[in-house]
Design a protein around this motif. Structure first.
Motif: not given
Length: 641
Positions: A325, A331-333, A452, A455-456
């Motif tokens: 990332y 952090k995300s798509s 993923n 990201t959570e």
């Protein structure tokens, strides 16, 4: 045994219906449960109401809350080391119990007289007949049953060699609705070889395999029937050597390694008419290894020290696909800048370091001592749950490129006093613990079947401190103990990004922060045949997050919530009583028996399991669920031969 453990200072649960333990302000995943040196991931049946380990099979139990020996690793808070008892080698013996809900039978069978024996034990719950006899339709269509089976074989080859093998399996079936069935299973196997090299050196080799899995089966309309599954498996090898250097100095050292394989989740349709699309999350693999050495030395008649070091290494292994990332971004798509594919057994990331364990005891008098300890630990495996209480359907993941291992440092000091020739024990102990990379999740996170999940995830700091007091009477017609714990546990998630910050980046009470915990256990023996027992528990209500208002924006209604864990559910308390009637004490009889009459929750306290909120006519209404709201009587017939 595990129920008794929760009545001791420093050990608690989040409440009825919770399958986890919180030790000295730690999370439920920070406890290592060993059964004959194999890890058991879910040590409780029926969401924590029954223990998954048969008490008829247990012989030795050691619980470490502070000064954890260097041979143990992989968890931050505690070690529960449970071992099966040595079965008799001279004659057939056994014990059992029969009740309205559960039955239990254990047999000790000599194989070769004075050399080898086999112990087998089985236990099951058959509560379904009770549920189906109830008038309430939602209950008589539900299901609640479990079983566990234990087998242990020991063989004394000669005076220098002994082998022991243990197999264990358990299964729970639980359904509160007619269309959903929860199934979770434990399975383990261990093989142990104990070898006396000479009078001063001893070797112990253990091979162990453990597996835990659960399935959720949903059968509603034929078009949406599905099966959701999860599985974790680990295989470990441990070699421990002990050297008696002198009568005052014992040295333990060795190596340990285990291989993890995790199937994080799969979704499959049930039946040809189901329109559910199958989902399969890629497997995770990891290798955790360590070398350790520790020495227990009596420096003087008054001062003894146990000091050790454990060096742990964890390798996250392929095959795997890992995201990288963008730095300085959450952090995300949308912030993925690279995706790397790793081949089978290729090292993705390596973590680890030294873990120092030291404890000391100084005798102020023959029956009065002061003890102090320090230990730091790494934990490379994490339990994922976005519920307040632990559940058997929570999943575990390994540290990888984006999820760091948890770390902790704990300091403890205490005073211990024996009175009147050990009839009474008195102890007062305090501790302080700090933690790093503690896991939590963003509000509204989706963790099940998430490729993923990083990201959570939020990783932050934790701190806990407390004071534990215990007074115990060991002998006499009246015996038991009083335990009190003052304990605080806080977590902190700070970031430059709002979506990764909780409560403005300040410390806030963790889900299991319960400042006051009182336990009273008392047994009174009227005669050799009649006895009475009682158990009282009080705990501060655990923290929760409440909605504090609602508002309308662009024609849509929204709910405004308080800071996380700003409020608390009502305090928990419960009183249980039991009355035992033993049979006669004649020597020449087939079996010794006794009856147990007990009442769980005598006061009928409606202790809340969870609190939730619904909207009715534009207003938010708070509701609670409870496991037991009335006194629950039970009768059990026990026998031993």
């Amino acid at each position: 045994v595990l129920k008794v453990a929760t009545s001791l200072p420093g050990i608690s649960t989040a409440g009825e219906g919770s399958s986890g333990f919180n030790v000295r302000g730690g999370k439920t995943d920070q406890n290592l449960f060993l059964f004959d040196n194999a890890v058991i991931y879910s040590p409780q049946h029926f969401f924590g109401i029954f223990s998954a380990l048969n008490s008829f099979t247990l012989g030795q139990v050691e619980i470490y809350k502070g000064s954890i020996p260097a041979e143990y690793g992989g968890r931050l808070s505690s070690v529960f080391d449970l071992k099966t008892k040595k079965a008799t080698t001279d004659k057939l013996s056994g014990e059992g119990s029969i009740g309205p809900v559960t039955g239990n039978l254990a047999l000790e069978i000599p194989v070769v007289k004075d050399k080898s024996s086999l112990m087998i034990a089985g236990r099951g719950a058959y509560a379904n007949w009770i549920l189906r006899s109830l008038d309430e339709e939602s209950l008589n269509r539900s299901e609640a049953s479990f079983y566990d089976f234990t087998a242990t074989y020991e063989h004394q080859i000669n005076e220098n060699n002994q082998i022991k093998g243990t197999a264990y399996t358990s299964r729970d079936d639980f359904s509160i609705t007619s269309d959903s069935l929860f199934i979770y299973e434990n399975r383990l196997f261990t093989l142990n070889w104990n070898h006396r090299i000479n009078n001063k050196n001893n070797l112990n080799l253990t091979i162990a395999n453990s597996q835990y899995d659960f399935d959720i089966q949903f059968k509603g309309n034929s078009s949406d029937n599905f099966k959701l599954g999860y599985k974790i498996n680990e295989t470990g090898l441990k070699l421990k050597l002990r050297r008696l250097i002198s009568t005052r100095f014992v040295l333990d050292y060795g190596i340990a390694s285990k291989l993890y394989t995790i199937e994080p989740g799969s979704l499959r349709p049930i039946g040809d008419e189901s329109l559910v699309s199958p989902v399969e999350i890629a497997k995770e693999r990891g290798l955790e290894s360590a070398v350790f050495i520790s020495g227990d030395i009596d420096i003087t008649k008054k001062l003894s020290v146990d000091a050790g070091i454990r060096f742990s290494v964890f390798n996250a292994l392929g095959p795997s696909i890992q995201n990288t990332y963008q730095e300085g971004q959450p952090k995300s798509s949308e912030t993925v800048i690279a995706t790397t594919e790793y081949g089978t057994n290729e090292v993705i990331e390596t973590y680890g370091g030294p873990e120092f364990r030291i404890s000391a005891r100084y005798l102020l008098a023959e029956d009065f001592s002061i003890k102090a300890s320090f230990n730091n630990s790494y934990q490379f495996i994490h339990r994922l749950t976005n519920n307040t209480t632990a559940s058997p359907i929570d999943t575990w993941i390994l540290s990888d490129l984006n999820i760091k291992p948890q770390q902790s440092n704990q300091y403890a000091i205490g005073l211990f006093k024996n009175l009147k020739e050990n009839i009474y024990e008195l102890s007062l102990e305090g501790y302080y613990k700090t933690s790093d990379n503690i896991l939590d999740f963003k509000t509204g996170s989706q963790i099940l079947l998430n490729e993923n999940v990083e990201t959570e995830v939020l990783q932050g700091q934790g701190k806990a401190y407390g004071l534990e007091f215990l007074i115990r009477k060991n002998f006499g017609k009246l015996n038991g103990w009083f335990g009190y714990t003052y304990s605080r546990s806080f977590t902190k998630f700070d970031s430059e990004f709002n979506e990764e910050r909780v409560n403005d980046g300040m410390f806030f009470p963790s889900n299991y922060d319960k400042p006051h915990d009182i336990s009273i256990v008392a047994n009174y023996k009227f005669t050799k045949r009649f006895s009475f027992s009682t158990n009282f528990v009080y705990q501060t209500g655990r923290p929760v997050t409440f909605p504090v208002g609602n508002f309308t924006f662009n024609g849509s209604q929204f709910v405004a919530f308080s800071d996380r864990n700003q409020f608390r559910i009502p305090d928990y308390y419960r009183l249980d009583i039991g009355f035992n009637v033993e049979g006669n004490h004649k020597k020449n009889k087939l079996a010794h028996s006794f009856w147990t009459f007990s009442i769980y929750n005598v006061l009928g306290r409606n202790n809340p399991y969870s609190v939730f909120f619904v909207s009715e006519q534009g207003k938010i209404k708070a509701l609670q669920t409870s496991i037991f709201t009335i006194p629950v009587p039970s009768i059990t017939y026990n026998f031993k031969f």
